[in-house]
Design a protein around this motif. Structure first.
Motif, PDB file in Angstrom:
ATOM      1  N   GLY A   1      90.922   8.239  36.634  1.00 21.38           N
ATOM      2  CA  GLY A   1      89.824   9.004  36.527  1.00 21.38           C
ATOM      3  C   GLY A   1      90.018  10.376  36.658  1.00 21.38           C
ATOM      4  O   GLY A   1      88.860  11.498  36.232  1.00 21.38           O
ATOM      5  N   THR A   2      91.212  10.887  36.718  1.00 23.00           N
ATOM      6  CA  THR A   2      91.249  12.410  36.540  1.00 23.00           C
ATOM      7  C   THR A   2      92.393  12.730  35.451  1.00 23.00           C
ATOM      8  O   THR A   2      92.576  14.154  35.466  1.00 23.00           O
ATOM      9  CB  THR A   2      92.005  12.890  37.573  1.00 23.00           C
ATOM     10  OG1 THR A   2      93.282  12.349  38.183  1.00 23.00           O
ATOM     11  CG2 THR A   2      91.067  12.742  38.964  1.00 23.00           C
ATOM     12  N   ARG A   3      92.685  11.929  34.781  1.00 17.39           N
ATOM     13  CA  ARG A   3      93.515  12.564  33.440  1.00 17.39           C
ATOM     14  C   ARG A   3      92.977  13.074  32.418  1.00 17.39           C
ATOM     15  O   ARG A   3      91.675  12.840  31.973  1.00 17.39           O
ATOM     16  CB  ARG A   3      94.275  11.139  32.909  1.00 17.39           C
ATOM     17  CG  ARG A   3      95.207  10.483  33.795  1.00 17.39           C
ATOM     18  CD  ARG A   3      95.841   9.205  33.226  1.00 17.39           C
ATOM     19  NE  ARG A   3      96.937   8.616  34.148  1.00 17.39           N
ATOM     20  CZ  ARG A   3      98.271   9.301  33.937  1.00 17.39           C
ATOM     21  NH1 ARG A   3      98.625   9.898  32.854  1.00 17.39           N
ATOM     22  NH2 ARG A   3      99.036   8.647  34.903  1.00 17.39           N
ATOM     23  N   PRO A   4      93.321  14.250  32.009  1.00 21.31           N
ATOM     24  CA  PRO A   4      92.749  14.963  30.796  1.00 21.31           C
ATOM     25  C   PRO A   4      92.410  14.281  29.717  1.00 21.31           C
ATOM     26  O   PRO A   4      93.292  13.509  29.121  1.00 21.31           O
ATOM     27  CB  PRO A   4      93.793  16.030  30.494  1.00 21.31           C
ATOM     28  CG  PRO A   4      94.390  16.449  31.852  1.00 21.31           C
ATOM     29  CD  PRO A   4      94.590  14.803  32.171  1.00 21.31           C
TER      30      PRO A   4
ATOM     31  N   LEU B   1      85.869  11.496  35.758  1.00 16.93           N
ATOM     32  CA  LEU B   1      85.118  11.459  36.643  1.00 16.93           C
ATOM     33  C   LEU B   1      85.034  12.844  37.276  1.00 16.93           C
ATOM     34  O   LEU B   1      85.646  13.826  37.028  1.00 16.93           O
ATOM     35  CB  LEU B   1      85.583  10.575  37.927  1.00 16.93           C
ATOM     36  CG  LEU B   1      86.109   9.308  37.596  1.00 16.93           C
ATOM     37  CD1 LEU B   1      86.877   8.278  38.763  1.00 16.93           C
ATOM     38  CD2 LEU B   1      84.666   8.454  37.193  1.00 16.93           C
ATOM     39  N   GLY B   2      83.889  13.073  38.156  1.00 17.37           N
ATOM     40  CA  GLY B   2      83.555  14.213  39.017  1.00 17.37           C
ATOM     41  C   GLY B   2      82.756  15.144  38.252  1.00 17.37           C
ATOM     42  O   GLY B   2      82.095  14.908  37.110  1.00 17.37           O
TER      43      GLY B   2
ATOM     44  N   GLY C   1      88.143   8.147  26.088  1.00 15.70           N
ATOM     45  CA  GLY C   1      89.440   8.167  26.292  1.00 15.70           C
ATOM     46  C   GLY C   1      90.033   7.839  27.396  1.00 15.70           C
ATOM     47  O   GLY C   1      91.352   7.328  27.248  1.00 15.70           O
ATOM     48  N   ALA C   2      89.388   7.458  28.526  1.00 14.18           N
ATOM     49  CA  ALA C   2      89.766   7.118  29.556  1.00 14.18           C
ATOM     50  C   ALA C   2      90.408   5.538  29.168  1.00 14.18           C
ATOM     51  O   ALA C   2      91.267   4.699  29.704  1.00 14.18           O
ATOM     52  CB  ALA C   2      89.131   6.567  30.656  1.00 14.18           C
ATOM     53  N   ALA C   3      89.330   4.743  28.418  1.00 10.73           N
ATOM     54  CA  ALA C   3      89.498   3.283  27.945  1.00 10.73           C
ATOM     55  C   ALA C   3      91.036   3.144  27.100  1.00 10.73           C
ATOM     56  O   ALA C   3      91.810   2.389  27.168  1.00 10.73           O
ATOM     57  CB  ALA C   3      88.487   2.639  27.216  1.00 10.73           C
TER      58      ALA C   3
ATOM     59  N   GLU D   1      83.553   5.457  38.260  1.00  4.61           N
ATOM     60  CA  GLU D   1      84.675   5.500  39.327  1.00  4.61           C
ATOM     61  C   GLU D   1      84.936   4.145  39.741  1.00  4.61           C
ATOM     62  O   GLU D   1      86.324   3.657  39.823  1.00  4.61           O
ATOM     63  CB  GLU D   1      84.153   6.104  40.658  1.00  4.61           C
ATOM     64  CG  GLU D   1      85.135   6.178  41.526  1.00  4.61           C
ATOM     65  CD  GLU D   1      84.867   7.137  42.796  1.00  4.61           C
ATOM     66  OE1 GLU D   1      85.627   7.747  43.886  1.00  4.61           O
ATOM     67  OE2 GLU D   1      83.630   7.426  43.007  1.00  4.61           O
ATOM     68  N   ARG D   2      84.051   3.073  40.049  1.00  6.81           N
ATOM     69  CA  ARG D   2      84.273   1.624  40.261  1.00  6.81           C
ATOM     70  C   ARG D   2      85.126   0.879  39.043  1.00  6.81           C
ATOM     71  O   ARG D   2      85.995   0.204  39.292  1.00  6.81           O
ATOM     72  CB  ARG D   2      83.236   1.035  40.655  1.00  6.81           C
ATOM     73  CG  ARG D   2      83.126  -0.561  41.005  1.00  6.81           C
ATOM     74  CD  ARG D   2      81.873  -1.136  41.245  1.00  6.81           C
ATOM     75  NE  ARG D   2      81.870  -2.297  41.692  1.00  6.81           N
ATOM     76  CZ  ARG D   2      81.608  -2.871  43.012  1.00  6.81           C
ATOM     77  NH1 ARG D   2      81.346  -2.157  43.866  1.00  6.81           N
ATOM     78  NH2 ARG D   2      81.704  -4.131  43.253  1.00  6.81           N
ATOM     79  N   PHE D   3      84.743   1.188  37.922  1.00  9.06           N
ATOM     80  CA  PHE D   3      85.421   0.562  36.897  1.00  9.06           C
ATOM     81  C   PHE D   3      86.931   1.245  36.613  1.00  9.06           C
ATOM     82  O   PHE D   3      87.582   0.414  36.251  1.00  9.06           O
ATOM     83  CB  PHE D   3      84.595   0.840  35.627  1.00  9.06           C
ATOM     84  CG  PHE D   3      85.188   0.369  34.081  1.00  9.06           C
ATOM     85  CD1 PHE D   3      85.237  -1.186  34.223  1.00  9.06           C
ATOM     86  CD2 PHE D   3      85.260   0.940  33.020  1.00  9.06           C
ATOM     87  CE1 PHE D   3      85.759  -1.960  33.348  1.00  9.06           C
ATOM     88  CE2 PHE D   3      85.625   0.282  31.744  1.00  9.06           C
ATOM     89  CZ  PHE D   3      86.001  -1.242  31.768  1.00  9.06           C
ATOM     90  N   ALA D   4      86.834   2.448  36.942  1.00 11.19           N
ATOM     91  CA  ALA D   4      88.408   3.142  36.737  1.00 11.19           C
ATOM     92  C   ALA D   4      89.185   2.301  37.845  1.00 11.19           C
ATOM     93  O   ALA D   4      90.271   2.028  37.302  1.00 11.19           O
ATOM     94  CB  ALA D   4      88.258   4.491  36.948  1.00 11.19           C
TER      95      ALA D   4
END
Length: 413
Positions: free
Chosen positions: A276-279, A230-231, A288-290, A258-261
């Motif tokens: 949402g902020t993890r490298p 995010l961001g 990557g987030a999933a 953001e909502r999904f995270a």
């Protein structure tokens, strides 16, 4: 040994000779030394040549001038398109064809790579790749990573205990929602209806249904992108425009992700906080987030590949490194293949030459990264003003052979 060049003595003793700690050879001994050892380790030229094809063209050009030199051919990838092709050359593994779908849900062919040790490798670009769409089809609001989920599921069905997912070159921006749906986790709206596929639909996500069908398999995201989900530096803002998003789309998609995270953190067991902020969470449109949400980890794609092909051992024995990619620009110096190779060569005192479709990196930046020289196909073909870009895209192998022949004339002893 040294040869006179005007009034300057130029040492041309092979670098490996000095690194081995040997004394300088006599003129007679030097005459019997083998030619140079040159390491060819390029990435793909996106849209034109695979990494093995680039390496083959450079090798052909070099041999046309310096056939006595020894060429070590080690094509590379950083997790994007070509990831499996490079690993298949380096690993003892079998390729298994798999039917999947593209970013718009149309049938397409994919494959998985399986090792005897139980590791499965998949390439997200085979199902999510931008190259699978025409320019008019690019729309990250509706493209989906569902096809990647089918590839991961196939690897698990084949018995993989660990699945390494190469991330890069994606047309999607759905934070892996499609992949999760294919693995058994369906995003729902506030009335319990399954959401349509695509990133924009996640503006209405309220809950999840189901549980991931991983059979205890571990997931690894192979990527060298460290952007968060995010961001300002997130998946939507940085990579969305490359996939067809305008400013309004970027804002919509960032809010949707953001909502999904938040829903993933609340409803998916084992999902880490601060997703949402993890490298690395922003890699490949949020895939990557999933993977992090499923308890997986991020690992350097280029690091994984270089270990597989034995790059470090090869670097210890060579006099020159030639690497390259389609566009050598500021992004190349942020975890891409060229940066990794050049840095490793610099640390060993080995000169590194870059060949690229185009070069947009300044000399000082390149030198600081370990690049000795950089050569462009666009300039080889006369520059922008003389149709160099069109020629570089249309005749890349021909241009690479010519560039490599010129380099051999300059560098080979």
């Amino acid at each position: 040994m040294a040869v006179a060049e005007g009034s300057t003595q130029v040492d041309v003793t092979p670098l490996w000779f000095h690194r081995a700690g040997a004394s300088r050879p006599s003129a007679v001994c030097a005459a019997t030394l083998l030619g140079m050892r040159v390491l060819l380790c390029p990435d793909k030229f996106a849209g034109t040549l695979s990494a093995p094809d680039v390496a083959a063209a450079v090798a052909d050009g070099w041999r046309s001038v310096a056939d006595g030199d020894e060429l070590l051919v080690r094509p590379l990838a950083d997790g994007g398109p070509g990831f499996l092709d490079v690993l298949a050359r380096a690993l003892e593994a079998r390729r298994v064809p798999v039917s999947t779908v593209d970013p718009l849900g149309r049938p397409t062919a994919g494959e998985i790579l399986l090792t005897p040790a139980g590791t499965g490798y998949v390439e997200s670009a085979q199902a999510c790749g931008l190259h699978l769409l025409t320019p008019t089809e690019r729309d990250p609001r509706r493209t989906t990573s569902y096809g990647l989920g089918l590839l991961v599921a196939a690897a698990i069905e084949c018995g993989a205990q660990e699945v390494v997912i190469g991330l890069g070159g994606s047309a999607t921006n759905d934070a892996g929602a499609g992949m999760l749906a294919a693995l058994g986790v369906t995003p729902l709206d506030s009335v319990g209806t399954a959401l349509p596929l695509g990133g924009a639909a996640l503006t209405a996500v309220a809950a999840l249904d189901g549980a991931p069908r991983l059979r205890a398999a571990r997931l690894v995201a192979a990527t060298d992108v460290d952007n968060p989900l995010l961001g300002l530096y997130g998946a939507s803002s940085v990579f969305g425009p490359q996939k067809g998003a305008d400013r309004a789309d970027v804002l919509l998609l960032d809010a949707a992700l953001e909502r999904f995270a938040a829903v993933l953190q609340r409803d998916l067991p084992g999902c880490p906080d601060s997703l949402g902020t993890r490298p690395g969470g922003g890699a490949a449109g949020g895939l990557g987030a999933a993977i992090l949400a499923l308890g997986g980890r991020c690992e350097s794609g280029i690091g994984l590949v270089t270990r597989a092909v034995g790059l470090d051992a090869a670097l210890e024995t060579v006099d020159l490194v030639i690497t390259g990619e389609g566009s050598f620009d500021h992004q190349s110096l942020r975890g891409k293949v060229v940066a990794g190779v050049a840095g490793a060569a610099r640390d060993r005192g080995v000169p590194c030459v870059v060949v690229a479709g185009r070069v947009d990196t300044g000399r000082r930046e390149a030198a600081a990264a370990g690049v000795t020289e950089a050569h462009s196909l666009v300039e080889h073909y006369g520059g922008e003003e003389h149709g160099g870009t069109e020629a570089a895209m249309g005749r890349p192998a021909e241009g690479l052979r010519a560039l490599a022949a010129r380099l051999a004339g300059q560098w080979s002893r």
